[in-house]
Design a protein around this motif. Structure first.
Motif, PDB file in Angstrom:
ATOM      1  N   ALA A 124      46.794  29.688  38.042  1.00 23.90           N
ATOM      2  CA  ALA A 124      46.856  29.688  39.511  1.00 23.90           C
ATOM      3  C   ALA A 124      47.552  30.921  40.086  1.00 23.90           C
ATOM      4  O   ALA A 124      47.183  31.411  41.158  1.00 23.90           O
ATOM      5  CB  ALA A 124      47.538  28.412  40.015  1.00 23.90           C
ATOM      6  N   GLU A 125      48.523  31.449  39.373  1.00 23.33           N
ATOM      7  CA  GLU A 125      49.239  32.630  39.878  1.00 23.33           C
ATOM      8  C   GLU A 125      48.331  33.851  40.016  1.00 23.33           C
ATOM      9  O   GLU A 125      48.665  34.804  40.711  1.00 23.33           O
ATOM     10  CB  GLU A 125      50.415  32.971  38.956  1.00 23.33           C
ATOM     11  CG  GLU A 125      49.996  33.488  37.591  1.00 23.33           C
ATOM     12  CD  GLU A 125      51.170  33.691  36.653  1.00 23.33           C
ATOM     13  OE1 GLU A 125      51.699  34.813  36.601  1.00 23.33           O
ATOM     14  OE2 GLU A 125      51.551  32.715  35.978  1.00 23.33           O
ATOM     15  N   HIS A 126      47.160  33.815  39.357  1.00 27.58           N
ATOM     16  CA  HIS A 126      46.244  34.952  39.408  1.00 27.58           C
ATOM     17  C   HIS A 126      45.169  34.794  40.473  1.00 27.58           C
ATOM     18  O   HIS A 126      44.264  35.638  40.572  1.00 27.58           O
ATOM     19  CB  HIS A 126      45.578  35.160  38.043  1.00 27.58           C
ATOM     20  CG  HIS A 126      46.577  35.363  36.944  1.00 27.58           C
ATOM     21  ND1 HIS A 126      47.399  36.466  36.880  1.00 27.58           N
ATOM     22  CD2 HIS A 126      46.909  34.580  35.891  1.00 27.58           C
ATOM     23  CE1 HIS A 126      48.189  36.365  35.808  1.00 27.58           C
ATOM     24  NE2 HIS A 126      47.906  35.227  35.200  1.00 27.58           N
ATOM     25  N   ALA A 127      45.245  33.725  41.278  1.00 26.87           N
ATOM     26  CA  ALA A 127      44.284  33.542  42.377  1.00 26.87           C
ATOM     27  C   ALA A 127      44.428  34.707  43.350  1.00 26.87           C
ATOM     28  O   ALA A 127      45.521  35.253  43.534  1.00 26.87           O
ATOM     29  CB  ALA A 127      44.538  32.222  43.082  1.00 26.87           C
ATOM     30  N   ASP A 128      43.318  35.091  43.963  1.00 25.81           N
ATOM     31  CA  ASP A 128      43.314  36.214  44.895  1.00 25.81           C
ATOM     32  C   ASP A 128      44.296  35.969  46.037  1.00 25.81           C
ATOM     33  O   ASP A 128      44.999  36.860  46.483  1.00 25.81           O
ATOM     34  CB  ASP A 128      41.894  36.419  45.434  1.00 25.81           C
ATOM     35  CG  ASP A 128      41.784  37.691  46.248  1.00 25.81           C
ATOM     36  OD1 ASP A 128      42.538  38.639  45.985  1.00 25.81           O
ATOM     37  OD2 ASP A 128      40.933  37.732  47.153  1.00 25.81           O
TER      38      ASP A 128
ATOM     39  N   ASP B 123      35.656  36.911  43.210  1.00 23.72           N
ATOM     40  CA  ASP B 123      35.978  36.336  44.519  1.00 23.72           C
ATOM     41  C   ASP B 123      37.223  35.456  44.453  1.00 23.72           C
ATOM     42  O   ASP B 123      37.942  35.326  45.436  1.00 23.72           O
ATOM     43  CB  ASP B 123      34.802  35.498  45.043  1.00 23.72           C
ATOM     44  CG  ASP B 123      33.557  36.338  45.274  1.00 23.72           C
ATOM     45  OD1 ASP B 123      33.694  37.544  45.556  1.00 23.72           O
ATOM     46  OD2 ASP B 123      32.442  35.783  45.169  1.00 23.72           O
ATOM     47  N   GLY B 124      37.462  34.841  43.302  1.00 23.21           N
ATOM     48  CA  GLY B 124      38.621  33.963  43.146  1.00 23.21           C
ATOM     49  C   GLY B 124      39.826  34.648  42.564  1.00 23.21           C
ATOM     50  O   GLY B 124      40.966  34.231  42.800  1.00 23.21           O
ATOM     51  N   SER B 125      39.576  35.730  41.788  1.00 26.68           N
ATOM     52  CA  SER B 125      40.692  36.416  41.147  1.00 26.68           C
ATOM     53  C   SER B 125      40.261  37.772  40.595  1.00 26.68           C
ATOM     54  O   SER B 125      39.636  37.844  39.532  1.00 26.68           O
ATOM     55  CB  SER B 125      41.253  35.569  40.000  1.00 26.68           C
ATOM     56  OG  SER B 125      42.202  36.317  39.257  1.00 26.68           O
ATOM     57  N   PRO B 126      40.596  38.865  41.284  1.00 23.09           N
ATOM     58  CA  PRO B 126      40.288  40.194  40.750  1.00 23.09           C
ATOM     59  C   PRO B 126      40.919  40.430  39.373  1.00 23.09           C
ATOM     60  O   PRO B 126      40.331  41.096  38.520  1.00 23.09           O
ATOM     61  CB  PRO B 126      40.872  41.148  41.801  1.00 23.09           C
ATOM     62  CG  PRO B 126      40.859  40.360  43.070  1.00 23.09           C
ATOM     63  CD  PRO B 126      41.146  38.942  42.650  1.00 23.09           C
ATOM     64  N   VAL B 127      42.088  39.866  39.148  1.00 28.76           N
ATOM     65  CA  VAL B 127      42.771  40.025  37.848  1.00 28.76           C
ATOM     66  C   VAL B 127      41.936  39.383  36.739  1.00 28.76           C
ATOM     67  O   VAL B 127      41.706  39.986  35.683  1.00 28.76           O
ATOM     68  CB  VAL B 127      44.188  39.399  37.887  1.00 28.76           C
ATOM     69  CG1 VAL B 127      44.808  39.352  36.505  1.00 28.76           C
ATOM     70  CG2 VAL B 127      45.085  40.153  38.847  1.00 28.76           C
ATOM     71  N   LEU B 128      41.492  38.152  36.973  1.00 31.78           N
ATOM     72  CA  LEU B 128      40.683  37.462  35.962  1.00 31.78           C
ATOM     73  C   LEU B 128      39.311  38.116  35.815  1.00 31.78           C
ATOM     74  O   LEU B 128      38.738  38.129  34.725  1.00 31.78           O
ATOM     75  CB  LEU B 128      40.550  35.975  36.298  1.00 31.78           C
ATOM     76  CG  LEU B 128      41.854  35.185  36.248  1.00 31.78           C
ATOM     77  CD1 LEU B 128      41.626  33.743  36.674  1.00 31.78           C
ATOM     78  CD2 LEU B 128      42.499  35.243  34.864  1.00 31.78           C
ATOM     79  N   TRP B 129      38.779  38.679  36.908  1.00 32.65           N
ATOM     80  CA  TRP B 129      37.498  39.379  36.816  1.00 32.65           C
ATOM     81  C   TRP B 129      37.629  40.627  35.941  1.00 32.65           C
ATOM     82  O   TRP B 129      36.757  40.920  35.129  1.00 32.65           O
ATOM     83  CB  TRP B 129      36.960  39.736  38.198  1.00 32.65           C
ATOM     84  CG  TRP B 129      35.747  40.610  38.146  1.00 32.65           C
ATOM     85  CD1 TRP B 129      35.602  41.846  38.711  1.00 32.65           C
ATOM     86  CD2 TRP B 129      34.506  40.334  37.481  1.00 32.65           C
ATOM     87  NE1 TRP B 129      34.354  42.348  38.432  1.00 32.65           N
ATOM     88  CE2 TRP B 129      33.664  41.439  37.681  1.00 32.65           C
ATOM     89  CE3 TRP B 129      34.047  39.272  36.723  1.00 32.65           C
ATOM     90  CZ2 TRP B 129      32.366  41.513  37.159  1.00 32.65           C
ATOM     91  CZ3 TRP B 129      32.751  39.332  36.199  1.00 32.65           C
ATOM     92  CH2 TRP B 129      31.937  40.434  36.423  1.00 32.65           C
ATOM     93  N   GLU B 130      38.721  41.338  36.083  1.00 29.91           N
ATOM     94  CA  GLU B 130      38.936  42.526  35.245  1.00 29.91           C
ATOM     95  C   GLU B 130      38.951  42.119  33.764  1.00 29.91           C
ATOM     96  O   GLU B 130      38.343  42.784  32.917  1.00 29.91           O
ATOM     97  CB  GLU B 130      40.267  43.195  35.634  1.00 29.91           C
ATOM     98  CG  GLU B 130      40.517  44.508  34.923  1.00 29.91           C
ATOM     99  CD  GLU B 130      41.838  45.146  35.357  1.00 29.91           C
ATOM    100  OE1 GLU B 130      42.351  45.972  34.579  1.00 29.91           O
ATOM    101  OE2 GLU B 130      42.350  44.827  36.440  1.00 29.91           O
ATOM    102  N   TYR B 131      39.601  41.015  33.474  1.00 28.26           N
ATOM    103  CA  TYR B 131      39.636  40.523  32.097  1.00 28.26           C
ATOM    104  C   TYR B 131      38.239  40.072  31.662  1.00 28.26           C
ATOM    105  O   TYR B 131      37.805  40.379  30.548  1.00 28.26           O
ATOM    106  CB  TYR B 131      40.634  39.365  31.970  1.00 28.26           C
ATOM    107  CG  TYR B 131      40.698  38.805  30.567  1.00 28.26           C
ATOM    108  CD1 TYR B 131      41.313  39.516  29.541  1.00 28.26           C
ATOM    109  CD2 TYR B 131      40.105  37.583  30.265  1.00 28.26           C
ATOM    110  CE1 TYR B 131      41.354  39.017  28.247  1.00 28.26           C
ATOM    111  CE2 TYR B 131      40.136  37.075  28.976  1.00 28.26           C
ATOM    112  CZ  TYR B 131      40.762  37.790  27.977  1.00 28.26           C
ATOM    113  OH  TYR B 131      40.782  37.302  26.697  1.00 28.26           O
ATOM    114  N   ALA B 132      37.533  39.373  32.538  1.00 23.73           N
ATOM    115  CA  ALA B 132      36.175  38.905  32.224  1.00 23.73           C
ATOM    116  C   ALA B 132      35.241  40.077  31.949  1.00 23.73           C
ATOM    117  O   ALA B 132      34.456  40.050  30.999  1.00 23.73           O
ATOM    118  CB  ALA B 132      35.639  38.051  33.376  1.00 23.73           C
TER     119      ALA B 132
END
Length: 198
Positions: free
Chosen positions: A53-57, A173-182
């Motif tokens: 949750a801390e990585h939500a946009d 859209d939900g998390s740029p941080v998680l998108w970078e990892y994805a």
């Protein structure tokens, strides 16, 4: 003791959603040959939402996100699971799923039914920050699974880098941080030869 009608409706709903455990998904458990079922998938997303949750946009209502990921696939009890890369049937909100939502959630007392239908529709629309983060969880989990399973469903006919990238891009859209990892996992899949470029 007299059992209330409200409680009986809630118990009937609880029994009905047990069927979610029988809906098999195409993705397999991490480092495994066994396909996961929808109940396992939903449980995993709920824990992912808590942990990530801390990585939500933006700040999100975590309880609402958890509700979304726990109920988002309940409609598949009636409508069945649609493979995300299916060429015949779009992986989007269908009339069949709407009817399923009304029937299954409609088993509950009216106020609870309305709340869960509303949360399900919000998830499907993907417009709120909670829905966007919930969708990010829903797209990230199978990506992690496929990466751990030598491509997993990426080996299905017609699945390639472009399709995977397009379907997974909603994570941003939900998390740029998680998108970078994805994105790094997708690119790594190409380098490892488990995801084909077109």
């Amino acid at each position: 003791m007299m059992t209330s009608e409200k409680l009986l409706k809630q118990i009937d709903f609880i029994k009905e959603i047990d069927k979610l455990k029988y809906i098999q998904r195409r993705t397999k458990l991490f480092n495994s040959d066994r396909c996961e079922n929808n109940a396992e998938h939903s449980w995993h997303l709920a824990l992912m939402a808590i942990v990530l949750a801390e990585h939500a946009d933006e700040s999100v209502d975590l309880l609402k996100v958890i509700k979304m990921v726990l109920i988002h696939d309940i409609v598949e009890i009636d409508a069945g699971d649609t493979f995300i890369y299916d060429n015949e049937k779009a992986h989007s909100n269908t009339e069949e799923e709407r009817l399923a939502a009304k029937r299954i959630f409609g088993m509950l007392p009216e106020q609870q039914a309305e709340e869960l239908i509303s949360i399900w529709e919000e998830f499907e629309a993907g417009a709120t920050r909670e829905a966007q983060f919930a969708k990010a969880m829903d797209r990230l989990e199978p990506l992690l699974q496929n990466s751990s399973n030598n491509g997993g469903t990426w080996n299905e006919p017609g699945v390639n880098y472009d399709k995977v990238y397009a379907k997974k891009s909603v994570i941003k859209d939900g998390s740029p941080v998680l998108w970078e990892y994805a994105e790094s996992l997708i690119d790594d899949g190409v380098k490892r030869g488990i995801l084909k470029k077109s």
